[in-house]
Design a protein around this motif. Structure first.
Motif, PDB file in Angstrom:
ATOM      1  N   LEU A  57      38.287  49.127  44.753  1.00 11.60           N
ATOM      2  CA  LEU A  57      36.907  48.742  45.038  1.00 11.60           C
ATOM      3  C   LEU A  57      36.649  48.625  46.538  1.00 11.60           C
ATOM      4  N   GLY A  58      37.627  49.052  47.347  1.00 14.73           N
ATOM      5  CA  GLY A  58      37.447  48.996  48.794  1.00 14.73           C
ATOM      6  C   GLY A  58      37.929  47.722  49.437  1.00 14.73           C
ATOM      7  N   TYR A  73      32.889  39.026  48.144  1.00 14.38           N
ATOM      8  CA  TYR A  73      33.289  39.088  46.742  1.00 14.38           C
ATOM      9  C   TYR A  73      34.790  39.307  46.521  1.00 14.38           C
ATOM     10  N   LEU A  74      35.360  40.321  47.186  1.00 10.33           N
ATOM     11  CA  LEU A  74      36.729  40.719  46.858  1.00 10.33           C
ATOM     12  C   LEU A  74      37.794  39.804  47.452  1.00 10.33           C
ATOM     13  N   ARG A  75      37.666  39.470  48.735  1.00 15.32           N
ATOM     14  CA  ARG A  75      38.662  38.597  49.360  1.00 15.32           C
ATOM     15  C   ARG A  75      38.723  37.223  48.694  1.00 15.32           C
ATOM     16  N   PRO A  76      37.585  36.574  48.450  1.00 14.91           N
ATOM     17  CA  PRO A  76      37.644  35.273  47.765  1.00 14.91           C
ATOM     18  C   PRO A  76      38.261  35.360  46.378  1.00 14.91           C
ATOM     19  N   LEU A  98      37.667  33.888  37.898  1.00 14.20           N
ATOM     20  CA  LEU A  98      37.155  34.905  36.985  1.00 14.20           C
ATOM     21  C   LEU A  98      37.297  34.429  35.542  1.00 14.20           C
ATOM     22  N   LEU A  99      36.220  34.518  34.777  1.00  8.59           N
ATOM     23  CA  LEU A  99      36.267  34.178  33.354  1.00  8.59           C
ATOM     24  C   LEU A  99      37.407  34.946  32.693  1.00  8.59           C
ATOM     25  N   SER A 100      38.261  34.248  31.965  1.00  6.09           N
ATOM     26  CA  SER A 100      39.453  34.904  31.417  1.00  6.09           C
ATOM     27  C   SER A 100      39.233  35.520  30.044  1.00  6.09           C
ATOM     28  N   HIS A 101      38.235  35.043  29.304  1.00  2.60           N
ATOM     29  CA  HIS A 101      38.135  35.430  27.895  1.00  2.60           C
ATOM     30  C   HIS A 101      36.671  35.544  27.495  1.00  2.60           C
ATOM     31  N   LEU A 113      31.356  46.976  36.729  1.00  8.33           N
ATOM     32  CA  LEU A 113      31.954  45.874  35.986  1.00  8.33           C
ATOM     33  C   LEU A 113      31.852  44.575  36.778  1.00  8.33           C
ATOM     34  N   PHE A 114      32.232  44.607  38.053  1.00 10.72           N
ATOM     35  CA  PHE A 114      32.190  43.389  38.852  1.00 10.72           C
ATOM     36  C   PHE A 114      30.756  42.961  39.146  1.00 10.72           C
ATOM     37  N   TYR A 115      29.865  43.920  39.259  1.00 13.82           N
ATOM     38  CA  TYR A 115      28.453  43.577  39.396  1.00 13.82           C
ATOM     39  C   TYR A 115      27.985  42.758  38.188  1.00 13.82           C
ATOM     40  N   LEU A 116      28.355  43.212  36.984  1.00  9.71           N
ATOM     41  CA  LEU A 116      27.957  42.502  35.773  1.00  9.71           C
ATOM     42  C   LEU A 116      28.622  41.126  35.684  1.00  9.71           C
TER      43      LEU A 116
END
Length: 296
Positions: A101-102, A113-116, A124-127, A167-170
């Motif tokens: 994702l860069g 978004y990515l570093r944190p 991140l929601l696991s389930h 996916l990450f946007y959603l």
């Protein structure tokens, strides 16, 4: 199924595959593997459950999976899978580095978004099951992602990147990624478990005592045994045995070593004990296990 996925605690995608920083696994529990021992890796993980149920541990959360569930594991997060007796669990998993994702490019998206997410500042929601408000939008996206890496049609790499970004946007849109609320005590406990697991991984060929591991974590022997079982789900002694058996199974699949040599390579000093433990865990002797692979 990639055998390395189930034989090591701290796992990474092969450095030989750095231009494609992802791996796909079709997992059948307990047929392919009796369970997936507690482990972690720097990659994120996305799973779609086809059928059956299993017991997942992702970080501090433990839950039962069911058909159609989506399971997410952030980078560097301890996780494991244990079978539900009498149930076969079939799932597809994509393990991928955030480089897809860069992550390596320092722009606003990476910083925000990515570093944190990678550093644990975001949770991140696991389930996610079919009742979740985001499920109807996420499911087609997840299926497209898994289809990309299994069919590998022309230009699929571009489509894979696009779908992962979507996916990450959603996930952000539906508040499935939130600020982490982890106490200092919880973080310290996770670090101690990782230290113990890494020591076991690095020294599985040699005798390992509970006292050694307890001293490593600055615990008494009794406290460490209780702490380990509470965090991992099985006793430390059982964990070491299971890890050694996984490594032995890998060697039976991938080498021509004699069974006696594999026993020593995987940390068993006694051949009869190795044969007994292997049959108890896999249901067949090491020799039969290898012969069954040859006839498949």
């Amino acid at each position: 199924m990639h055998p390395f996925l189930f034989s090591s605690q701290k796992q990474e995608i092969s450095k030989e595959n750095h231009l494609e920083p992802y791996a796909f696994f079709h997992c059948v529990i307990p047929i392919n593997t009796p369970n997936v021992l507690l482990h972690w890796h720097v990659e994120a993980e996305l799973t779609y459950v086809h059928t059956g149920s299993a017991i997942y541990q992702v970080g501090e959360e433990t839950f039962y999976s069911h058909e159609g569930d989506l399971i997410f594991v952030p980078p560097n997060t301890l996780h494991s899978i244990y079978p539900v007796p009498g149930t076969t669990h079939i799932s597809d998993t994509l393990v991928f580095h955030l480089d897809l994702l860069g992550y390596s490019i320092m722009d606003q998206c990476t910083i925000t978004y990515l570093r944190p997410l990678f550093n644990g500042a975001l949770n991140l929601l696991s389930h996610m099951n079919k009742e979740h408000p985001a499920y109807k939008e996420l499911l087609p996206c997840v299926k497209d992602i898994l289809n990309c890496v299994t069919t590998k049609d022309f230009y699929f790499e571009l489509l894979l990147k696009e779908k992962l970004h979507h996916l990450f946007y959603l996930l952000f849109k539906y508040n499935c990624i939130t600020e982490t609320n982890v106490t200092k005590s919880t973080s310290l406990h996770m670090d101690k478990i990782k230290k113990a697991l890494q020591y076991i991984q690095d020294n599985y060929k040699e005798p390992i005592t509970i006292i050694q591991l307890a001293n490593l974590c600055h615990f008494s022997k009794t406290h460490f045994m209780s702490f380990f079982k509470q965090r991992v789900g099985i006793s430390c002694a059982e964990y070491i045995i299971q890890l050694r058996l996984r490594i032995a199974a890998d060697l039976l699949r991938t080498t021509d070593l004699l069974v006696s040599e594999i026993a020593l390579e995987s940390g068993f000093q006694n051949l009869s004990n190795f044969n007994r433990q292997f049959k108890c865990y896999y249901g067949v002797s090491p020799k039969t296990y290898r012969n069954n692979l040859l006839t498949q």
